[in-house]
Design an enzyme around this catalytic site. Structure first.
Site, PDB file in Angstrom:
ATOM      1  N   LYS A 131      -9.466   2.442  -3.199  1.00 16.51           N
ATOM      2  CA  LYS A 131      -9.988   1.933  -1.654  1.00 16.51           C
ATOM      3  C   LYS A 131     -11.405   2.568  -1.359  1.00 16.51           C
ATOM      4  O   LYS A 131     -11.762   3.734  -1.543  1.00 16.51           O
ATOM      5  CB  LYS A 131      -8.988   2.374  -0.543  1.00 16.51           C
ATOM      6  CG  LYS A 131      -9.360   1.805   0.809  1.00 16.51           C
ATOM      7  CD  LYS A 131      -8.131   1.954   1.649  1.00 16.51           C
ATOM      8  CE  LYS A 131      -8.538   1.394   3.104  1.00 16.51           C
ATOM      9  NZ  LYS A 131      -7.311   1.723   3.989  1.00 16.51           N
ATOM     10  N   CYS A 147      -5.543  -2.865   2.598  1.00 16.90           N
ATOM     11  CA  CYS A 147      -5.357  -2.765   4.266  1.00 16.90           C
ATOM     12  C   CYS A 147      -6.520  -3.132   5.085  1.00 16.90           C
ATOM     13  O   CYS A 147      -6.868  -4.037   5.045  1.00 16.90           O
ATOM     14  CB  CYS A 147      -4.882  -0.990   4.556  1.00 16.90           C
ATOM     15  SG  CYS A 147      -4.117  -1.113   6.275  1.00 16.90           S
ATOM     16  N   GLU A 198       0.837  -1.191   0.013  1.00 15.59           N
ATOM     17  CA  GLU A 198       0.093   0.145  -0.076  1.00 15.59           C
ATOM     18  C   GLU A 198       0.807   1.178  -0.179  1.00 15.59           C
ATOM     19  O   GLU A 198       1.787   1.238   0.808  1.00 15.59           O
ATOM     20  CB  GLU A 198      -0.739  -0.031   1.254  1.00 15.59           C
ATOM     21  CG  GLU A 198      -1.822   1.115   1.306  1.00 15.59           C
ATOM     22  CD  GLU A 198      -2.352   1.287   2.586  1.00 15.59           C
ATOM     23  OE1 GLU A 198      -3.653   1.955   2.933  1.00 15.59           O
ATOM     24  OE2 GLU A 198      -2.184   0.511   3.769  1.00 15.59           O
TER      25      GLU A 198
END
Length: 449
Positions: free
Chosen positions: A273, A325, A214
């Protein structure tokens, strides 16, 4: 009722503090947020998550007052599944550290998550604890018989064998870049060179899938062709690079994204995301909290823009899902069910959390692999970087705080699991039905009285 609520809430506080202590470490990287505030955050978050323990056990007490220990165990299990489901959705949800994680080192038990999910497995755990408690209190032999029966039936349940890996080579890179260095001005070029050096092609010329963590690239990647070409200069002709990076939107907003690049630096597909971290990627109630001196833990004052949600990226006959994540901790919300991927990529930045948080994060990724029957490729800057098979076992893993590269073969997906088809409907439905029946019986008794 007061005793039941107090005992379960205090127990939940203890569980929270013992398992969320790593959160305080994140406050040491933001000058605007004093480190001591991290321990207050741990205490407040523990107090909040303890409310769900109180809800579960208080609900069970309310519908089984003066009933047997075995009845309380059944209804505590049902209440716990309802409360845990709520914990995963209220205030954007925080389903961190599901109780089911304790079974990952007992694979025969953990595989039950493929049918009833982590939610159902957590409920079974509470049920077993309640039955054992009833046995120790000498209620009768029935709890003991029930406990033995459940364990025997679980162990007798047929297990699926491990699916053989594919022949597709993968390389997962861990740069060992600390959070204190990651956003330091002038460090971006050196960090990129480190990832490129670790990516350098092995002796085999077989096309690879290469995975970086990430935000491995901390600049907007979609608007900088030169940066993309520099990043992919370490690739062979047919390699593909999956990298976390900053992206931009049409309105000049910023996104936390994964880009898939070919060897020429062209963007093949992109994922933004969707489930952003409160206080990490955006400041909730910013008009109020900003005036009180609160800020995001990530440097900068611009909140990230959320993407549209789970989707499958179709690249050169590959179907890849992405959960960046924090997104991997949300059960039944990590893939597009209409277009099932063949594997999940979970780039993460666990450098925030010292010891404890990264290990817990990896455990939750393993639960998702079992639930969905999908392998997960997990890339982090400092650990825990791992290749997880569809049964939750770890095929390869890099030591924490060590720069390196995992060279392996992409694991194969299993057949769709019952959980991937039904999600939380089975455990949540069972919990609601059990509590509803008990509640109706109690109302009927009160009415007769």
């Amino acid at each position: 009722m007061r005793l039941a609520l107090a005992a379960s809430w205090w127990f939940g506080v203890g569980v929270g503090i013992a398992s969320l202590f790593w959160l305080a470490h994140a406050f040491s990287f933001q000058d605007a947020m004093p480190p001591w505030l991290g321990w207050i955050a741990v205490a407040l978050l523990s107090a909040y998550t303890a409310l769900y323990w109180a809800l579960a056990l208080g609900l069970a007490h309310a519908v089984t007052r003066k009933a047997s220990g075995i009845s309380f165990a059944v209804h505590a299990s049902a209440g716990f599944m309802i409360a845990e489901w709520l914990r995963g959705i209220v205030l954007t949800g925080f389903p961190w550290n599901p109780l089911a994680s304790i079974w990952l080192d007992a694979p025969h038990v953990a595989q039950g998550a493929a049918v009833i999910g982590g939610l159902g497995l957590s409920g079974v755990t509470i049920l077993l604890c309640g039955l054992i408690a009833a046995v120790t209190r000498g209620d009768s032999l029935r709890p003991l018989i029930a406990t033995i029966g459940i364990i025997t039936a679980w162990l007798a349940f047929p297990q699926k064998g491990t699916v053989a890996d594919t022949s597709i080579p993968i390389s997962v890179v861990q740069g060992n870049i600390s959070q204190s260095d990651k956003w330091r001005p002038g460090e971006a070029d050196a960090q990129l060179m480190k990832y490129m050096a670790l990516t350098k092609a092995p002796l085999s010329n077989a096309p690879r899938l290469i995975f970086w963590p990430e935000a491995a690239i901390t600049e907007p990647l979609d608007i900088d062709l030169a940066l993309r070409r520099q990043a992919t200069s370490a690739l062979s002709a047919q390699d593909l690079l999956f990298t976390g990076a900053i992206g931009t939107t049409e309105n000049k907003g910023l996104t936390n994204s994964v880009f898939v690049l070919d060897a020429d630096g062209a963007i093949l597909v992109r994922y933004d995301k969707a489930h952003l971290v409160p206080f990490g990627e955006y400041l909730p109630f910013s008009n109020i909290l900003g005036r009180l001196g609160m800020s995001r833990l990530v440097p900068g004052n611009t909140d990230f823009i959320a993407g549209p949600g789970p989707r499958t990226l179709n690249i050169r006959k590959l179907r890849a899902g992405v959960s960046i994540c924090y997104e991997i901790i949300f059960p039944a919300a990590v893939i597009d069910p209409e277009n099932r991927p063949a594997f999940l990529f979970n780039p993460s930045n666990d450098a925030w959390f010292g010891f404890g948080g990264p290990q817990q994060h990896l455990a939750q990724a393993r639960l998702r692999a079992i639930e969905e029957g999908l392998p997960i490729i997990r890339a982090t800057p400092t650990g825990e970087t791992a290749v997880i098979r569809s049964d939750g076992s770890i095929a390869a893993r890099l030591p924490a705080h060590q720069a390196g590269r995992l060279d392996a073969f992409l694991p194969s997906p299993a057949d769709p699991t019952q959980y991937s088809l039904w999600g939380n409907a089975i455990p949540l439905g069972a919990g609601i039905i059990v509590i509803a029946i008990a509640g109706l019986r109690r109302l009927r008794r009160n009415h007769r009285a």
